[in-house]
Design an enzyme around this catalytic site. Structure first.
Site, short mmCIF file in Angstrom:
data_model
loop_
_atom_site.label_atom_id
_atom_site.label_comp_id
_atom_site.label_asym_id
_atom_site.label_seq_id
_atom_site.Cartn_x
_atom_site.Cartn_y
_atom_site.Cartn_z
N GLU A 88 54.94 30.83 37.62
CA GLU A 88 54.43 29.74 38.51
C GLU A 88 55.48 28.46 38.33
O GLU A 88 56.29 28.15 37.65
CB GLU A 88 53.19 28.92 37.73
CG GLU A 88 51.92 30.12 37.67
CD GLU A 88 50.64 29.66 37.37
OE1 GLU A 88 50.64 28.42 36.97
OE2 GLU A 88 49.67 30.36 37.39
N LYS A 92 55.83 37.52 37.74
CA LYS A 92 55.26 36.30 38.43
C LYS A 92 55.39 34.90 37.51
O LYS A 92 55.04 35.08 36.56
CB LYS A 92 53.91 36.41 39.28
CG LYS A 92 53.36 35.31 39.80
CD LYS A 92 52.29 35.38 40.81
CE LYS A 92 51.03 35.29 40.35
NZ LYS A 92 50.61 34.11 39.47
N ASP A 115 51.81 38.91 35.73
CA ASP A 115 51.89 37.69 35.70
C ASP A 115 52.44 37.32 34.20
O ASP A 115 51.99 38.04 33.22
CB ASP A 115 50.44 36.80 35.66
CG ASP A 115 50.33 35.79 36.58
OD1 ASP A 115 51.28 35.20 36.99
OD2 ASP A 115 49.22 35.78 36.90
N ASP A 118 47.21 36.47 35.55
CA ASP A 118 46.65 36.05 34.12
C ASP A 118 45.20 35.61 34.18
O ASP A 118 44.66 35.09 33.33
CB ASP A 118 47.68 34.99 33.85
CG ASP A 118 48.02 33.69 34.69
OD1 ASP A 118 47.26 33.85 35.70
OD2 ASP A 118 48.58 32.80 34.23
N SER A 119 44.81 35.75 35.59
CA SER A 119 43.29 35.40 35.76
C SER A 119 42.60 36.26 34.80
O SER A 119 41.23 36.10 34.88
CB SER A 119 42.87 35.65 37.19
OG SER A 119 43.32 36.79 37.81
N GLU A 132 49.13 29.17 46.75
CA GLU A 132 47.44 29.16 46.21
C GLU A 132 47.02 27.65 46.63
O GLU A 132 47.63 26.72 46.11
CB GLU A 132 47.21 29.26 44.82
CG GLU A 132 46.03 29.35 44.18
CD GLU A 132 45.63 29.73 43.02
OE1 GLU A 132 46.50 30.53 42.45
OE2 GLU A 132 44.54 29.74 42.59
O1 KIV Z 1 46.26 35.38 38.07
C1 KIV Z 1 45.93 35.60 39.36
O2 KIV Z 1 45.01 36.24 39.69
C2 KIV Z 1 46.91 34.90 40.29
C3 KIV Z 1 46.59 34.87 41.92
C4 KIV Z 1 45.16 35.31 42.38
C5 KIV Z 1 47.56 34.64 42.76
O3 KIV Z 1 47.95 34.37 40.04
#
Ligand code: KIV
Length: 296
Positions: free
Chosen positions: A125, A123, A93, A54-55, A192
């Site tokens: 969190e 993924k 994510d 989600d970055s 992280e």
């Molecule tokens: O969103 C992301 O890019 C991440 C990681 C780099 C672990 O969660």
């Protein structure tokens, strides 16, 4: 440990092969990718896990943080990445709000990533407090990867992006989080922004592969953000980021060269142009000559 040479046929990476890599002490590689081109490059370079993080809220969409990105935006990017990934294990994510409002909605959203976008895992969190929810998603036949430590979706609770696990109670909580995820049966655990010593302890304690980002070298694998390693983030990098190329400089140079060529009429050249077939050209010349003659 042997590296598969680039160009050699590679095996499909699965939940089982990630576990096997941990058992064999073979480092696991993971990079984010957000579109077809980056996905192809990352997959073809032999990276084990492609994460549609989600970055992308920041790297692709220019948002301030990850909180605003939606399930539909994540699905759109995951579909593009799916088309570019062959062998890597594809993780997507679950964005903020997509698993916080109840188990049914979380399972429904997780299944969209598999059904509509081709993700092989999602993924989530959070550790101990997400363990039951994660079990429900795994029960629905959807592999889950965990993410603990500095969890960017909790930025407002953490009061900023700070290294986590620096006090004894915090270390103990992180260990409980990791063990809860291990017991829930996640495919891997992203660690992280935590001290190296804590990541090493967790990695030794759990059977699940750990993938570090800002968590030191003792994890079972490492992940970085595609745009970070290529200097495409328009800002200072975190301490743990290693830049492998300056794509911003390369792209900027290429764009400026194109602009200069167009402005000076050096682009396109005759060789870069299409031409009429000879017989069409001859016919056209005759028509033009006739028109010319009639005007005289
Ligand atoms: O969103 C992301 O890019 C991440 C990681 C780099 C672990 O969660």
């Amino acid at each position: 440990m042997s590296l598969t040479p680039i160009g050699e046929p590679r095996h499909k990476i699965t939940v089982a092969s990630l576990r096997e890599k941990k058992l064999q002490h073979e480092p696991i590689t993971c990079l984010t990718a957000y579109d077809y081109a980056s996905a192809r490059l990352v997959d073809e370079a032999g990276i084990d896990i492609v994460l549609v993080g989600d970055s992308l809220a920041m790297t692709m969409l220019g948002y301030e943080n990850t909180l605003t990105v939606t399930v539909d935006e994540m699905l759109h990017h995951t579909r593009a990445v799916r088309r570019g990934v062959k062998n890597a294990f594809l993780v997507a994510d679950m964005p903020f709000g997509s698993y916080h409002l109840g188990v049914d909605e979380a399972v429904r959203n997780a299944s969209r990533f598999v059904k509509e976008a081709g993700a092989e895992a999602v993924k989530i969190e959070g550790g101990e407090k997400r363990a039951d929810l994660i079990c429900s998603i795994i029960d629905a036949e959807i592999p889950v990867t965990g993410h603990i430590g500095l969890t960017p979706q909790s930025v407002n609770v953490m009061g900023g992006f700070k290294v986590q696990g620096k006090t004894l109670p915090a270390v103990e909580q992180l260990m409980r989080d990791a063990v809860a995820l291990d017991r829930a049966g996640v495919a891997c655990i992203y660690l992280e922004g935590i001290p190296r010593e804590v990541a090493a302890m967790i990695t030794a304690e759990v059977q699940t592969p750990t993938i570090g980002i800002g968590a030191g070298p003792d994890c079972d694998g490492q992940v970085l953000v595609f745009h970070d390693i290529l200097n495409l983030t328009f800002g200072p990098a975190a301490k743990f980021v290693r830049r492998y190329a300056d794509a911003a400089a390369l792209i900027s140079e290429a764009v400026q060269a194109f602009r200069a060529d167009v402005v000076s009429r050096q682009y396109p050249s005759d060789q870069e142009s299409y031409h009429l077939p000879k017989d069409t050209q001859a016919a056209l010349d005759t028509v033009l000559e006739r028109k010319h003659a009639m005007r005289r």
